[in-house]
Enzyme design. Sequence first.
Site, PDB file in Angstrom:
ATOM      1  N   SER A 246      11.317 -20.714  -3.740  1.00 16.12           N
ATOM      2  CA  SER A 246      11.960 -22.301  -3.528  1.00 16.12           C
ATOM      3  C   SER A 246      10.381 -22.894  -3.977  1.00 16.12           C
ATOM      4  O   SER A 246       9.454 -22.329  -3.543  1.00 16.12           O
ATOM      5  CB  SER A 246      12.396 -22.119  -2.303  1.00 16.12           C
ATOM      6  OG  SER A 246      11.509 -21.957  -0.519  1.00 16.12           O
ATOM      7  N   LYS A 247      11.267 -24.335  -3.429  1.00 22.21           N
ATOM      8  CA  LYS A 247       9.695 -25.163  -3.712  1.00 22.21           C
ATOM      9  C   LYS A 247       9.490 -25.050  -2.666  1.00 22.21           C
ATOM     10  O   LYS A 247       8.114 -25.101  -2.531  1.00 22.21           O
ATOM     11  CB  LYS A 247      10.017 -26.244  -4.185  1.00 22.21           C
ATOM     12  CG  LYS A 247      10.787 -26.606  -5.588  1.00 22.21           C
ATOM     13  CD  LYS A 247      11.630 -27.946  -5.397  1.00 22.21           C
ATOM     14  CE  LYS A 247      12.663 -27.844  -6.686  1.00 22.21           C
ATOM     15  NZ  LYS A 247      13.350 -28.948  -6.519  1.00 22.21           N
TER      16      LYS A 247
END
Length: 481
Positions: A246-247
């Site tokens: 995930s970012k």
Amino acid sequence: MNQTPVRVRIAPSPTGYLHVGTARTAIANYLFARHYGGRFLIRIEDTDVERSRSELIEPILEALKWLGLDWDEEILYQSQRTEIYNKYVQQLIDTGYAYCSYVTAEELEAARQKALAEKRSFYYRENFIQLPPEEIQRRIDAGAGYAVRLRIPEGETSFDDLVSGRISKKNEDIEDLIIARSDGTPTYNLAVVVDDHEMGITHIIRGNDHISNTFKQMHIYRALDLKIPEFGHVPLILRPDKRKVSKRLGDKDVAEYKKEGILPETMFNYLCLLGWSPKNDREIYTREELIELFDKNNFNSANAVFDEEKLLAFNHAHIQMKSDHELAVMVAPLLVDAGLTTKYWLETRWTYLRQVVAVLKERVKRLSDFVAIGGYFFSFDYKYDEQAAQKHFHPEAAGLLSELADRFEKLETFDKVSIEATLSELADEKGLKKAMLIHPTRLAVSGVSAGPGLYDLLEVLSQPVVVERMRKAVAFINRPG
RNA sequence: GACCCCAUCGUCUAGUGGCCUAGGACACUGCCCUUUCACGGCGGCAACACGGGUUCAACUCCCGUUGGGGUCACCA
């Protein structure tokens, strides 16, 4: 059989860059479309005004293009389709499948916390929070908007997933989801269903983190009386710590891999084989081969950990598959960026660059390694590796280098054959092993003790450069102090 | 915690009841090749989570346990 032409899509939301998870889903969809002769579409999910940033759209599209994922039709932007969604929402209210709620987000959150504290599950149902009629009136008078929720019927919901087979869930475990916010904007689940329908999507291929959304969306399809597409929930890509990429956890932007010298073919190949398998022992494939080989039934069901080490091994393999010319085209700008040379200089020495690439490629894992290990091909400005210098730049070496340089200088043709002959001859005369000449010479002309075979190395560098560098090394060894 | 998904070497995977003494790849490692570093070749280490069934026969089928992951927003 299924006569409907395949239509699939990737639907990124512009709240950040494109990470490998989304890229993999995109690749899966792309392969699906290309293999089955269908269409691959893009939709930008920017309904969240707070978090969506239009300037992030272009980098995402750039990354998709870099991966070679060309799309077929015009890109759809959800932010431009509010009116369409509202029409569907109104229809759901009119047909009685949805209801309005004046309960505020704060009241909901409080109820949720309470349920959590009491260890109860919390699935919102109509009138779960009872508001007296006069309170509702008061809120309406105060100009409060209402959220629209879909009423989930009793029973069970199930679907046949392309990857996992039949998946079911009791409806009591699905809440009356909000399909329109109190500010009138539609929510994700509503917009997705409407768009997938209007775009004619036949197969929804997405990460298995969407399974719970699928149950909700099925109820929207039914309430709207729309044909339900097929679903395929592909395994997630996990970080080495087993969390989904995930970012927010700082996972890499796909563009970052590009900067690090990963080829798009490598990324495409590697990502494709994460959670999907051609069911044989081969791993390295071109894009075309993967399109040919793709089979929607060959997805794995277990999540997969992303291993950069293996990505690098794939990259090495793909680099070997490139021609020297192709590699030279990619390496040239990196050399310029590193300040090792100029575009102008390279323009007149394309053959040289190609030769450099040829002798270096098999020891390179990233494109950037060409710069990291081959700087001496373009610059005299290198330091001698200290350890190697201590070992090979002894006083006797100076004499040998000097002698060898003299002989090199006299050669009429300077190629690996004549170079080897010259060096061997000198070694024989002095009664020395060739290694006694080879190591100091390598260090003299490159500054390091590792690299291409010496004869190749010298031939590529060329006679005057070799002689000059050797004499420079002699001076270095004999320097006072 | 509830719900859903998943479970073969450290990692990616092959295996769809007997071809399994479980195959390949990365990583690690031994040897060979070699002027170095790589490449390459030949080896090695290393896995069916556990417990019950079903069956003449289970890595393969069923159930349970355990473990891992995901989702639980007026985000997408």
